[in-house]
Write an enzyme that holds these catalytic residues in place. Structure first.
Site, PDB file in Angstrom:
ATOM      1  CE  LYS A   1      -0.505  -4.004  -0.103  1.00  0.00           C
ATOM      2  NZ  LYS A   1      -0.699  -2.863  -0.991  1.00  0.00           N
TER       3      LYS A   1
ATOM      4  CE1 TYR B   1      -1.546   1.901  -0.936  1.00  0.00           C
ATOM      5  CE2 TYR B   1       0.534   2.660  -1.844  1.00  0.00           C
ATOM      6  CZ  TYR B   1      -0.182   2.050  -0.830  1.00  0.00           C
ATOM      7  OH  TYR B   1       0.479   1.598   0.276  1.00  0.00           O
TER       8      TYR B   1
HETATM    9  C1  LIG Z   1      -0.084  -1.545  -1.010  1.00  0.00           C
HETATM   10  C2  LIG Z   1      -0.193  -0.978  -2.361  1.00  0.00           C
HETATM   11  C3  LIG Z   1       0.892  -0.364  -2.957  1.00  0.00           C
HETATM   12  C4  LIG Z   1       2.217  -0.158  -2.273  1.00  0.00           C
HETATM   13  O1  LIG Z   1       2.847  -1.337  -1.960  1.00  0.00           O
HETATM   14  P1  LIG Z   1       3.876  -1.444  -0.731  1.00  0.00           P
HETATM   15  O2  LIG Z   1       4.476  -2.782  -0.975  1.00  0.00           O
HETATM   16  O3  LIG Z   1       3.068  -1.352   0.524  1.00  0.00           O
HETATM   17  O4  LIG Z   1       4.839  -0.322  -0.872  1.00  0.00           O
HETATM   18  C5  LIG Z   1       0.740   0.109  -4.240  1.00  0.00           C
HETATM   19  N1  LIG Z   1      -0.429   0.006  -4.887  1.00  0.00           N
HETATM   20  C6  LIG Z   1      -1.500  -0.573  -4.338  1.00  0.00           C
HETATM   21  C7  LIG Z   1      -2.752  -0.658  -5.110  1.00  0.00           C
HETATM   22  C8  LIG Z   1      -1.419  -1.076  -3.048  1.00  0.00           C
HETATM   23  O5  LIG Z   1      -2.499  -1.618  -2.488  1.00  0.00           O
END
Ligand SMILES: *Cc1c(COP(=O)(O)O)cnc(C)c1O
Length: 391
Positions: free
Chosen positions: A205, A108
């Site tokens: 997510k 990421y």
């Molecule tokens: C979105 C995401 C993050 C970061 O998460 P946030 O809650 O947006 O800070 C980390 N790893 C992956 C794979 C992501 O998709």
């Protein structure tokens, strides 16, 4: 207790819920004590779910940490204000000046920025490795390698890693492994069960699942939990109990959402796989996805996130497709109930250890809970616009 039962049951201790089904939202900075003895009792229990000071969390916080700890088969879980904070805190907890860090090349992007930025400034050297390296990671290990960071599959290019092989090599050498498990959620993969030390999620997510909260969580084994907890607390990372409550509410329906979204995604991926504009699919359940065999071996199922690669990378044509979508919305993040589309036309900044064919364009889809036929119709029209705009 099986996972579906855990999702309904965990984090609902009487201490948190009182007489209601769900935990109370206990907002607090100051916790009041009845006596000095009571304050001392709270101090002794502050790391084991006794309310002591707001930054350490209240019963609402502990309801979610208990739930995550049990879902991950971990010794403990810590809640952070977002997934990125969980990742950066986990890395900082196990690295010091002069250390070497190995990070998967498909990581990421903000994780990469943290390694190249803050960690570099504090004297930590990072080497990026091929997501398919497996046990050959041995060749990249230096005497001062302290952490191996994994993300499987990568959330854009979707390579699945041989997690058990990497964890095995690391553990033999006393190297800490941290994995970003956001794609799989604890339902489809439990990294601690195959030898990983720390598992991190962007709960923004799937865990919350409704695109209205930023939250992160990291869980650790017995050997790594005390250090993760102490260092995360030192960093001053604490999270609003309203967001924690909302995430816990989302978590209750994770299984049904994830299975429906995965099923919709499979239907759409099947349709895309025979479309003439599509070069190949980056969906872990399809043989065209690098590391597909590890997905089949290690994961209980797919989720709703995948990508397809267009044969031609022409910006105007890709934009014509994306701009006219009806149901697919354009935006970052993923894992909510609504479908999203995102095109990534260049990986020049995003990869350093492995090559990406810049003549092709990757389009990532996060599939939601809409009727998949409507989503297919939307994509068909979009790919028609793309084809018309090609030069
Ligand atoms: C979105 C995401 C993050 C970061 O998460 P946030 O809650 O947006 O800070 C980390 N790893 C992956 C794979 C992501 O998709």
């Amino acid at each position: 207790m099986r996972d579906k039962t855990k999702l309904v049951t965990v984090g609902r201790d009487k201490a948190a819920t009182g007489a209601s089904v769900n935990p109370r939202i206990a907002r607090a900075s100051t916790i009041l004590f009845d006596s000095v003895a009571d304050m001392q009792r709270a101090f002794a229990g502050k790391d084991q779910g006794v309310e002591f000071y707001g930054r350490r969390g209240t019963q609402t916080t502990f309801a979610l940490t208990q739930a995550m700890r049990q879902l991950e088969n971990a010794a403990g879980s810590y809640i952070y204000p977002c997934g990125t904070a969980a990742i950066t805190a986990a890395l900082q907890s196990f690295l010091a000046a002069g250390d070497h860090l190995l990070v998967v090349d498909s990581v990421y992007e903000p994780t990469r920025e943290f390694c190249d930025g803050t960690l570099a400034r504090f004297g930590v050297e990072t080497t990026y490795y091929d997501p398919l390296v497996g046990a050959d990671i041995i060749e990249l290990i230096k005497p001062n390698t302290k952490v191996i960071f994994l993300e499987s599959p990568g959330s854009l290019t979707m390579e699945v890693q041989d997690v058990p092989a990497l964890a095995h090599v690391a553990r033999q050498r006393g190297i800490t492994t941290i994995i970003d498990n956001t794609y799989a959620s604890p339902l489809n993969f439990k990294p601690l069960d195959v030898g990983v030390d720390i598992v991190v999620h962007s709960a923004t997510k799937y865990l919350n699942g409704h695109s209205d909260v930023m939250l992160g969580v990291a869980s650790a084994t017995e050997s790594h939990w005390p250090q993760l907890q102490a260092r995360s607390y030192e960093l001053g990372l604490c999270t609003s109990v309203d967001d924690i409550y909302t995430t816990l509410r989302g978590l209750r329906t994770l299984d049904v959402r994830l299975r429906e979204q995965a099923s919709n995604a499979k239907t759409i991926a099947d349709w895309l796989s025979s479309h003439e504009a599509v070069d190949h699919l980056r969906h872990p359940a399809f043989a065209t996805c690098p590391g597909h065999e590890y997905f089949v071996r290690d994961m209980a199922g797919a989720s709703g996130l995948f990508a397809f690669v267009l044969k031609q990378n022409q910006t105007a044509a890709v934009n014509a497709m994306v701009d006219g979508m009806r149901y697919f919305k354009l935006g970052f993040s993923w894992g909510g109930y609504e479908s999203l589309i995102l095109a990534a036309s260049s990986f020049k900044r995003r990869r350093t250890a492995t090559a990406w064919d810049e003549s092709k364009c990757l389009v990532r889809l996060s599939i939601g809970l809409e009727d998949p036929q409507d989503l297919i119709d939307d994509l068909r029209d979009g790919l028609d616009r793309y084809a018309e705009a090609l030069q």
